[in-house]
Motif scaffolding. Sequence first.
Motif, short mmCIF file in Angstrom:
data_model
loop_
_atom_site.label_atom_id
_atom_site.label_comp_id
_atom_site.label_asym_id
_atom_site.label_seq_id
_atom_site.Cartn_x
_atom_site.Cartn_y
_atom_site.Cartn_z
N LYS A 157 0.83 -1.21 0.00
CA LYS A 157 0.00 0.00 0.00
C LYS A 157 0.87 1.26 0.00
O LYS A 157 0.58 2.23 -0.71
N ILE A 158 1.93 1.25 0.79
CA ILE A 158 2.83 2.40 0.83
C ILE A 158 3.45 2.64 -0.55
O ILE A 158 3.48 3.77 -1.05
N ILE A 159 3.90 1.57 -1.19
CA ILE A 159 4.55 1.71 -2.49
C ILE A 159 3.55 2.14 -3.55
O ILE A 159 3.84 3.00 -4.39
N ASN A 160 2.34 1.58 -3.54
CA ASN A 160 1.32 1.97 -4.51
C ASN A 160 0.94 3.43 -4.35
O ASN A 160 0.72 4.14 -5.34
N ASP A 161 0.86 3.89 -3.10
CA ASP A 161 0.56 5.31 -2.86
C ASP A 161 1.66 6.20 -3.42
O ASP A 161 1.39 7.26 -4.00
N LEU A 162 2.90 5.77 -3.26
CA LEU A 162 4.02 6.55 -3.80
C LEU A 162 3.95 6.65 -5.31
O LEU A 162 4.16 7.72 -5.90
N VAL A 163 3.64 5.52 -5.96
CA VAL A 163 3.56 5.52 -7.42
C VAL A 163 2.41 6.40 -7.90
O VAL A 163 2.54 7.16 -8.88
N ASP A 164 1.27 6.32 -7.22
CA ASP A 164 0.13 7.18 -7.59
C ASP A 164 0.48 8.65 -7.45
O ASP A 164 0.13 9.47 -8.32
N ASP A 165 1.14 9.00 -6.36
CA ASP A 165 1.53 10.40 -6.17
C ASP A 165 2.51 10.86 -7.26
O ASP A 165 2.44 12.00 -7.72
N LEU A 166 3.38 9.96 -7.66
CA LEU A 166 4.33 10.31 -8.72
C LEU A 166 3.60 10.60 -10.03
O LEU A 166 3.94 11.54 -10.75
N ASN A 167 2.62 9.79 -10.35
CA ASN A 167 1.88 9.97 -11.60
C ASN A 167 1.03 11.24 -11.58
O ASN A 167 0.81 11.86 -12.62
N GLN A 168 0.54 11.63 -10.42
CA GLN A 168 -0.40 12.76 -10.34
C GLN A 168 0.30 14.08 -10.03
O GLN A 168 -0.16 15.14 -10.45
N LYS A 169 1.39 14.06 -9.32
CA LYS A 169 1.98 15.30 -8.83
C LYS A 169 3.47 15.39 -9.17
O LYS A 169 4.30 15.56 -8.29
N LEU A 170 3.82 15.25 -10.40
CA LEU A 170 5.22 15.25 -10.78
C LEU A 170 5.91 16.56 -10.42
O LEU A 170 7.09 16.60 -10.09
N ILE A 290 -7.94 15.56 -3.95
CA ILE A 290 -8.67 16.48 -4.83
C ILE A 290 -8.24 17.92 -4.53
O ILE A 290 -7.95 18.72 -5.44
N GLU A 291 -8.22 18.26 -3.25
CA GLU A 291 -7.78 19.60 -2.87
C GLU A 291 -6.29 19.79 -3.15
O GLU A 291 -5.81 20.91 -3.35
N GLN A 292 -5.58 18.70 -3.18
CA GLN A 292 -4.13 18.75 -3.37
C GLN A 292 -3.74 19.20 -4.77
O GLN A 292 -2.59 19.58 -4.99
#
Length: 508
Positions: A157-170, A290-292
């Motif tokens: 879960k930690i790693i998946n969250d990191l990957v998602d953040d990378l894709n959304q907030k480069l 969303i707010e992010q």
Amino acid sequence: MKQEFCLIEGHDKEELNYICNELQCIDLKNNKLLCQKCLCQHRGVNYTVLRGMAINNYNQYIQILQSDIDENESLKKSVEQSIKEIQGKIIKMLSDLQKSIFTFVDQQSQKLNINKTKAQQLMQDSNPQLDIYIFFAKFSDKKAQGKQEITKKQVKKIINDLVDDLNQKLEYLKQQDINENKIIDIELQSFQIESIFQPKLPYSYCNQHFTTKSSICIDINCLQSSDLDYHCLRCCKTTHVEHFKNDLLEEYDKLKKEQKIKQNFLVNEKQKIKENIQKLVNDQIIQLKIEQKEQYLKYETKIENIKSLQQQFEINLSVQDTKYVFGDLLLQFITTKEEELQLQLNQVQKNLEEKLKFCKKQDKQTFLEECKLLQIKQDEVFKLQKTVQELQFIVDQKDQLLKAQSSENILNLIYTNTQQIITEKDKQIKITELKIEDSLQQQQQQQQLILQLQQLQQQQQQVLQQQKVIQKQQQVKQQQNPLQQQTQVVAPSKQFSQDHSFTKRKIG
């Protein structure tokens, strides 16, 4: 193992092929084989059966470890592939992130490899110790797998969250660290027999009442006593009277059954709470993301705090009170009812919910205050800019007027302005002189009023003195003629009235 025989007298040198399966007969180390006669009434396990159970559990354990190691390798490949997809934009940061994740996963795999290697060394020995066979015979692969499964889920879960953040907030990414304290870590096995049991089984026998002493007093003071023992229910009528009357004596089998029910209840309730908290956490994280989109840097730390709250919550929820009495009875389940357990779990969930609400509310309120302050500053800057533009327009007009006029016109304009200034000064001087005259007149009037007041005070003092003289004369005449006294009283009164009228006219 070498073939050995029992040396106890009367056991006819029977072969030592058994191990006692009762709780009080298994030691933490240095267990010995027994012959069939040594077992007496205890339940025994044949050495061959024990060895088979140990080897079977060992193989399953090795398979679990290898599966987890392979899964970690697959996780590394998955992470590597995800990182490569966005590596073109942030190569340096992704390389650091990849190294951090690999290091962490390798640390977990290293612990698994240590467990695997140690298990293989112990079991592949030419003459394994009896303790090792007992360890694997009693080893619970489901329990070990359950602990590791929780850790694996948290790591994924930690790693998946990191990957998602990378894709959304480069554009807003920074170096992410994996904190081992945030997850339930993989444990290194000691490969030693672990026992929580005390030598309290089997029950002793009451020769007086011909029954087993299988009752337990559940009074808290008795349970916390260092000298725990079973009771004969009939003996308690005389030796344990107070607790017997209060129905505080329960059968061991009944308590063991209730404990199992409460354990299952607690496991199910914990799972429900985990699911509720997971949903609550997911909902909050989605809303925050969303707010992010506009304020990523502001909310990033708060999201990590929420994750840490959840991870710490799961760790705390997994911790169980392991204080045992009478061998394998948990003190918590004897002294606590299901309603109390439910209340405690509800309170734990409520506390986390309040923390999560406060965590988001506090940050959002700060954000709104900062936005309001920024808007005020922007309004002030706009007003200043507008004032500067107006002043600049006036200056430009003056410059154009000066350029359009000749030197003669300029002199005339200067002369006219000078005359206007002189006229204005004369007017101000006249006004000042008039004010000074008015002030002097007012001072004179005030002095006259003061003099009149002083004269009035003197006249009043004279009238008072005359009244005192008249009063004394009246007192003397009253003794001679009452009628004459009245006539004399009237005359001074008139005189005083005339004097008073005269004073008023003078003041007026």
